[in-house]
Enzyme design. Structure first.
Site, PDB file in Angstrom:
ATOM      1  N   LYS A 151       0.844  -1.190   0.000  1.00  0.00           N
ATOM      2  CA  LYS A 151       0.000   0.000   0.000  1.00  0.00           C
ATOM      3  C   LYS A 151       0.884   1.247   0.000  1.00  0.00           C
ATOM      4  O   LYS A 151       1.796   1.386   0.836  1.00  0.00           O
ATOM      5  CB  LYS A 151      -0.916   0.016   1.225  1.00  0.00           C
ATOM      6  CG  LYS A 151      -2.020  -1.028   1.181  1.00  0.00           C
ATOM      7  CD  LYS A 151      -3.069  -0.693   0.138  1.00  0.00           C
ATOM      8  CE  LYS A 151      -4.272  -1.626   0.225  1.00  0.00           C
ATOM      9  NZ  LYS A 151      -5.330  -1.272  -0.737  1.00  0.00           N
ATOM     10  N   LYS A 249     -14.061  -6.696  -7.232  1.00  0.00           N
ATOM     11  CA  LYS A 249     -14.380  -6.856  -5.811  1.00  0.00           C
ATOM     12  C   LYS A 249     -15.888  -7.006  -5.694  1.00  0.00           C
ATOM     13  O   LYS A 249     -16.645  -6.210  -6.276  1.00  0.00           O
ATOM     14  CB  LYS A 249     -13.895  -5.664  -4.986  1.00  0.00           C
ATOM     15  CG  LYS A 249     -12.378  -5.557  -4.918  1.00  0.00           C
ATOM     16  CD  LYS A 249     -11.932  -4.358  -4.085  1.00  0.00           C
ATOM     17  CE  LYS A 249     -10.408  -4.278  -4.016  1.00  0.00           C
ATOM     18  NZ  LYS A 249      -9.941  -3.055  -3.309  1.00  0.00           N
TER      19      LYS A 249
END
Length: 335
Positions: A151, A249
């Site tokens: 990230k 997702k």
């Protein structure tokens, strides 16, 4: 058509440690668990919503309540796609329907979906943004990982230092980065060049949703994946020439039904396919594991961030993720 009894409940999941991405730090996660019962069989689904779309537990529950009469009247998975908007609420209901329908038919959900028995898949393990040295230690702690996703926060020099430390610590793994919309187009050349030096294989969502056209004509040395820019199958056409990979997702697209449609249509459009997750329990990951059978990249590590997962749960071993029908998805017929 069988009448159903619908239950929708909010649950607060606590993370084992704070998790940081570009612009956000997460310590807890509210999810909605839907149960559908036909009087004999029960199906379950979990939705986590999409934080950057304000699709929180309150909105998920409101969407479910608005559709309750039609759901309890015996809605089909196909009918649900028009009944509810894409998002975490529909995801929870859609996955509960898949689970229920598999149990009603007495077959595992993969058979209901018309695919071969699912195989264990290499999954990424995600490092939240932190000091470079801390992230390098985190990469070493993922001793069995074959793939790691990093990230970023949008601080170009610090982000590249993070990646360099991680690559030095783990020269053996597939490495991808997730920018979570943290950069502008004029920073992309420097970002990509630094990532190439570290043998990074994927750059996920570098630019803000709505800035997709900034990528027109941009020739990246690293495949770029669309996440926030790719919600449902309606977004596929706008990705051509800008992105190489669609990150599916279930909370974004509204369930397994739409996710399988996206996977098929991406293949037809020449796009790579990835399955990701919002933070959730194994109940939320299990339908994603079905989608993973179609994917080039799998990112289903959500339960590993929780202080406590459900039992039974997904299995993480030797860098692989697998999931049995005891977690979700019906039962096999007796031999």
């Amino acid at each position: 058509m069988t009448d159903l009894t619908l239950t929708a409940e909010r649950e607060t999941l606590r993370l084992a440690a704070p998790f940081r991405i570009s612009g956000h730090v997460f310590e807890t996660c509210d999810v909605v668990v839907v149960t559908l019962c036909d009087g004999t069989h029960t199906g379950r689904g979990e939705g986590g919503g999409v934080y950057y779309l304000n699709d929180d537990a309150d909105n998920m529950l409101a969407a479910i309540e608005a559709a309750r009469p039609a759901i309890e009247a015996g809605v089909t998975r196909a009918e649900l796609q028009d009944l509810m908007p894409a998002g975490g609420g529909r995801n929870a209901v859609d996955c509960a329907l898949w689970d229920l329908n598999a149990k009603q038919a007495g077959v595992p959900v993969w058979q209901l979906a018309g695919i071969a028995p699912p195989q264990a898949k290499v999954t990424t393990f995600t490092l939240g943004a932190d000091d470079p040295e801390v992230m390098a230690k985190g990469a070493l702690a993922y001793a069995d990982a074959r793939a790691i996703k990093v990230k970023l926060t949008g601080d170009l020099s610090l982000d590249l230092e993070r990646v360099r430390h991680i690559r030095a610590a783990r020269p053996d793994v597939w490495l991808g980065v997730d920018a979570n919309q943290g950069f502008a187009i004029d920073e992309l050349d420097a970002l990509v060049a630094g990532l190439v030096e570290c043998d990074v294989a994927l750059l996920e969502q570098p630019l803000a949703r709505g800035r997709e056209s900034d990528l027109d004509g941009y020739d990246s040395a690293i495949p770029i994946a669309a996440d926030e820019s790719a919600l449902t199958s309606a977004d596929i056409a706008g990705l051509a020439g800008r992105f190489s990979v669609f990150n599916i997702k279930l909370d974004k697209c509204g369930g397994l039904t739409e996710a399988l449609k996206i996977a098929r249509e991406c293949r037809e459009a020449g796009l790579g396919v990835m399955v990701g997750n919002m933070v959730g329990t194994s109940l939320a990951m299990a339908p994603g594991f079905v989608v993973a059978q179609f994917c080039d990249i799998v990112d289903l590590d959500g339960p590993t961030f929780l202080a406590q997962d459900r039992t039974p749960s997904m299995t993480y071993s030797d860098g692989l993720v697998s999931c049995g029908v005891d977690v979700w998805g019906g039962e096999e017929l007796p031999a």
